[in-house]
Design a protein around this motif. Structure first.
Motif, PDB file in Angstrom:
ATOM      1  N   GLN A 169       0.886  -0.843  -0.064  1.00 32.16           N
ATOM      2  CA  GLN A 169      -0.104  -0.007  -0.129  1.00 32.16           C
ATOM      3  C   GLN A 169       0.737   1.442   0.032  1.00 32.16           C
ATOM      4  N   ASP A 170       0.491   2.002  -0.880  1.00 36.06           N
ATOM      5  CA  ASP A 170       1.282   3.443  -1.231  1.00 36.06           C
ATOM      6  C   ASP A 170       2.770   3.346  -1.154  1.00 36.06           C
ATOM      7  N   ALA A 171       3.006   2.071  -1.815  1.00 37.33           N
ATOM      8  CA  ALA A 171       4.752   1.771  -1.822  1.00 37.33           C
ATOM      9  C   ALA A 171       5.102   1.673  -3.377  1.00 37.33           C
ATOM     10  N   GLN A 172       6.454   1.718  -3.471  1.00 37.43           N
ATOM     11  CA  GLN A 172       6.862   1.304  -4.894  1.00 37.43           C
ATOM     12  C   GLN A 172       7.589  -0.027  -4.852  1.00 37.43           C
ATOM     13  N   ILE A 173       7.423  -0.787  -5.907  1.00 38.75           N
ATOM     14  CA  ILE A 173       7.990  -1.984  -6.021  1.00 38.75           C
ATOM     15  C   ILE A 173       9.035  -2.227  -6.860  1.00 38.75           C
ATOM     16  N   ASN A 174      10.304  -2.293  -6.617  1.00 37.83           N
ATOM     17  CA  ASN A 174      11.348  -2.362  -7.743  1.00 37.83           C
ATOM     18  C   ASN A 174      11.416  -1.195  -8.416  1.00 37.83           C
ATOM     19  N   GLY A 175      11.114   0.032  -7.789  1.00 34.54           N
ATOM     20  CA  GLY A 175      11.066   1.279  -8.075  1.00 34.54           C
ATOM     21  C   GLY A 175       9.907   2.117  -8.668  1.00 34.54           C
ATOM     22  N   ARG A 176       8.662   1.277  -8.804  1.00 32.95           N
ATOM     23  CA  ARG A 176       7.460   1.909  -9.328  1.00 32.95           C
ATOM     24  C   ARG A 176       6.261   1.259  -8.545  1.00 32.95           C
ATOM     25  N   SER A 177       5.313   2.405  -8.859  1.00 35.25           N
ATOM     26  CA  SER A 177       3.985   1.864  -7.992  1.00 35.25           C
ATOM     27  C   SER A 177       3.146   0.847  -8.678  1.00 35.25           C
ATOM     28  N   VAL A 178       2.491   0.136  -7.733  1.00 38.25           N
ATOM     29  CA  VAL A 178       1.506  -1.262  -8.169  1.00 38.25           C
ATOM     30  C   VAL A 178       0.260  -0.615  -7.793  1.00 38.25           C
ATOM     31  N   ASN A 179       0.101   0.673  -7.288  1.00 32.45           N
ATOM     32  CA  ASN A 179      -1.240   0.987  -6.993  1.00 32.45           C
ATOM     33  C   ASN A 179      -2.110   1.804  -7.834  1.00 32.45           C
ATOM     34  N   SER A 180      -2.054   1.490  -9.020  1.00 32.19           N
ATOM     35  CA  SER A 180      -2.595   2.070 -10.211  1.00 32.19           C
ATOM     36  C   SER A 180      -3.773   1.283 -10.661  1.00 32.19           C
ATOM     37  N   ASN A 181      -4.293   1.889 -11.689  1.00 30.75           N
ATOM     38  CA  ASN A 181      -5.677   0.854 -12.370  1.00 30.75           C
ATOM     39  C   ASN A 181      -5.150  -0.307 -13.030  1.00 30.75           C
ATOM     40  N   THR A 182      -3.958  -0.520 -13.378  1.00 30.68           N
ATOM     41  CA  THR A 182      -3.561  -1.724 -14.090  1.00 30.68           C
ATOM     42  C   THR A 182      -3.677  -2.952 -13.139  1.00 30.68           C
ATOM     43  N   SER A 183      -3.716  -4.083 -13.555  1.00 32.10           N
ATOM     44  CA  SER A 183      -3.749  -5.238 -12.823  1.00 32.10           C
ATOM     45  C   SER A 183      -2.527  -5.922 -12.826  1.00 32.10           C
ATOM     46  N   VAL A 184      -1.804  -6.340 -11.244  1.00 32.33           N
ATOM     47  CA  VAL A 184      -0.477  -7.053 -11.512  1.00 32.33           C
ATOM     48  C   VAL A 184      -1.039  -8.450 -10.622  1.00 32.33           C
ATOM     49  N   MET A 185       0.104  -9.482 -10.929  1.00 30.46           N
ATOM     50  CA  MET A 185      -0.095 -10.659 -10.022  1.00 30.46           C
ATOM     51  C   MET A 185       1.094 -10.626  -9.272  1.00 30.46           C
ATOM     52  N   PHE A 186       0.775 -11.129  -8.077  1.00 32.25           N
ATOM     53  CA  PHE A 186       1.888 -11.498  -7.287  1.00 32.25           C
ATOM     54  C   PHE A 186       1.869 -13.071  -6.939  1.00 32.25           C
ATOM     55  N   LEU A 187       3.049 -13.689  -7.071  1.00 36.21           N
ATOM     56  CA  LEU A 187       3.283 -15.356  -6.881  1.00 36.21           C
ATOM     57  C   LEU A 187       4.081 -15.399  -5.803  1.00 36.21           C
ATOM     58  N   ASP A 188       3.396 -15.956  -4.495  1.00 30.76           N
ATOM     59  CA  ASP A 188       4.340 -16.299  -3.242  1.00 30.76           C
ATOM     60  C   ASP A 188       4.460 -17.844  -3.534  1.00 30.76           C
ATOM     61  N   ILE A 189       5.794 -18.017  -3.970  1.00 28.26           N
ATOM     62  CA  ILE A 189       6.266 -19.472  -4.388  1.00 28.26           C
ATOM     63  C   ILE A 189       6.782 -20.304  -3.178  1.00 28.26           C
ATOM     64  N   GLY A 190       6.125 -20.943  -2.529  1.00 23.27           N
ATOM     65  CA  GLY A 190       6.803 -21.766  -1.355  1.00 23.27           C
ATOM     66  C   GLY A 190       7.259 -22.995  -1.569  1.00 23.27           C
ATOM     67  N   ASN A 191       7.614 -23.786  -0.643  1.00 25.66           N
ATOM     68  CA  ASN A 191       8.315 -25.320  -0.883  1.00 25.66           C
ATOM     69  C   ASN A 191       7.081 -26.151  -1.334  1.00 25.66           C
ATOM     70  N   VAL A 192       5.708 -26.110  -0.868  1.00 24.35           N
ATOM     71  CA  VAL A 192       4.738 -27.083  -1.229  1.00 24.35           C
ATOM     72  C   VAL A 192       3.623 -26.445  -1.861  1.00 24.35           C
ATOM     73  N   THR A 193       3.457 -25.263  -1.878  1.00 19.77           N
ATOM     74  CA  THR A 193       2.236 -24.642  -2.627  1.00 19.77           C
ATOM     75  C   THR A 193       2.905 -23.131  -2.951  1.00 19.77           C
ATOM     76  N   THR A 194       1.866 -22.641  -3.924  1.00 17.38           N
ATOM     77  CA  THR A 194       2.152 -21.208  -4.400  1.00 17.38           C
ATOM     78  C   THR A 194       0.940 -20.677  -4.281  1.00 17.38           C
ATOM     79  N   THR A 195       0.839 -19.378  -3.830  1.00 18.95           N
ATOM     80  CA  THR A 195      -0.471 -18.549  -4.114  1.00 18.95           C
ATOM     81  C   THR A 195      -0.324 -17.355  -4.908  1.00 18.95           C
ATOM     82  N   ALA A 196      -1.371 -17.133  -5.843  1.00 21.35           N
ATOM     83  CA  ALA A 196      -1.473 -16.213  -6.590  1.00 21.35           C
ATOM     84  C   ALA A 196      -2.256 -15.233  -6.319  1.00 21.35           C
TER      85      ALA A 196
END
Length: 343
Positions: A169-196
């Motif tokens: 929230q209100d942060a930049q990831i790798n130098g740019r904002s993700v709090n815009s109208n565009t849709s982004v996906m986050f993949l949390d890749i663990g050892n047994v499961t991955t959450t999208a």
């Protein structure tokens, strides 16, 4: 300084630091592998074994701070969006708890938490939207008892989706904002499961747990090292290269990585097809990777080639100050959970 612990199926991630509503300064980060069976799908399955691991872990890290937050994830956690009256917080709490409990038809007591969403109901100014999650009270109590038995002061139990929303929230990831109208996906890749997670305007609009993680890669390394009787060609898993060139030259490694890449790619395609009418611009613009498995060298490039979508490992989040030389990606859930603490 308070601490936060992310309990996974194969590892514990712990961070120590100080947070307020807008930023967090991390002093120390620790990672501890745990054996299979202690924690499954965010549920403590072997209390005594996990207690011993946590006691030894805290002694080894020499952490003296007592206030502790726990964060977990699991398919057993019920989540849905609700429309509720825009009322006083106490009344709203009761309404959300009643609605979630009624929908679940739960036979056992559940703990409910929720976050307010930005969007409101059309033509209903007196109604607001919330994203509510529920977890069986007995599972929550197990974590409370675990922390108390290890001499810690349980402050809160948080969930991975909430931790992610708070940290971006209100942060930049790798130098740019993700709090815009565009849709982004986050993949949390663990050892047994991955959450999208699909995130639009800084809020999660969809999430899905996929039953695939980096466990086959771990097995490849273990088997290769066990078969190396001379000990001269031992593989350091942290140095493993998952570039396309490396996979093409090593069939055994390629066979270990292929199920994960294929499962993630199929899952992403299905998510995009399912959400095609709801995504901004009709598609996901960028995929951000995090979690322990995401750290493998050149893995982001290999996944990007498979997905045909810009794919990046999360390296920096503007509101988070990390210790020098420590990657943020494995600790995002733990760090995000700390943002509920004020100075």
């Amino acid at each position: 300084m308070p601490i936060a612990i992310d309990f996974g199926t194969k590892a514990i991630h712990l961070v120590q630091g100080q947070a307020n509503k807008k930023s967090v300064n991390i002093r120390q980060c620790y990672y501890e592998p745990i054996r299979s069976g202690l924690v499954q799908d965010g549920i403590i399955r072997e209390f005594g074994g996990l207690e011993m691991v946590l006691r030894n872990f805290l002694a080894k890290t020499r952490i003296n701070d007592r206030n502790c937050i726990v964060t977990v994830n699991g398919s057993h956690i019920y989540t849905r969006e609700l429309s509720v009256p825009d009322s006083k917080p106490k009344v709203r709490d009761d309404v959300v708890t009643f609605e979630v409990s009624s929908t679940m038809a739960a036979e056992k007591e559940v703990g409910v938490e929720y976050t307010l969403l930005k969007k409101r109901e059309n033509d209903q100014d007196n109604m607001i939207r919330v994203r509510a999650s529920a977890m069986q009270k007995e599972y929550i109590d197990d974590y409370y008892k675990l922390l108390k038995s290890c001499g810690l002061n349980p402050y809160a139990l948080d969930l991975h989706p909430n931790a992610l929303v708070k940290i971006i929230q209100d942060a930049q990831i790798n130098g740019r904002s993700v709090n815009s109208n565009t849709s982004v996906m986050f993949l949390d890749i663990g050892n047994v499961t991955t959450t999208a997670y699909i995130v639009t305007n800084g809020e999660i609009t969809y999430n899905r747990i996929m039953p695939m993680g980096g466990i086959d890669i771990d097995r490849y390394v273990s088997n290769a090292n066990l078969s190396d009787e001379s000990g001269e060609n031992q593989i350091n898993i942290q140095d493993l290269d998952l570039s396309l060139a490396s996979l093409r030259s090593n069939e055994a490694l390629a066979n270990a990585v292929r199920p994960l890449v294929t499962t993630l790619n199929d899952g992403i395609q299905r998510i995009q097809q399912f959400l095609s009418g709801r995504l901004q611009n009709g598609k996901v613009e960028t995929i951000f990777l995090y979690g322990q498995t995401a750290l493998f060298k050149n893995f982001e490039k290999t996944l990007g080639e498979a997905f045909s979508i810009q794919t990046e490992l999360i390296r920096t989040i503007s509101k988070v100050n990390m210790p020098n030389g420590i990657e943020i990606a494995p600790y995002i859930n733990a760090i995000g959970s700390m943002l509920r603490i004020d100075d």
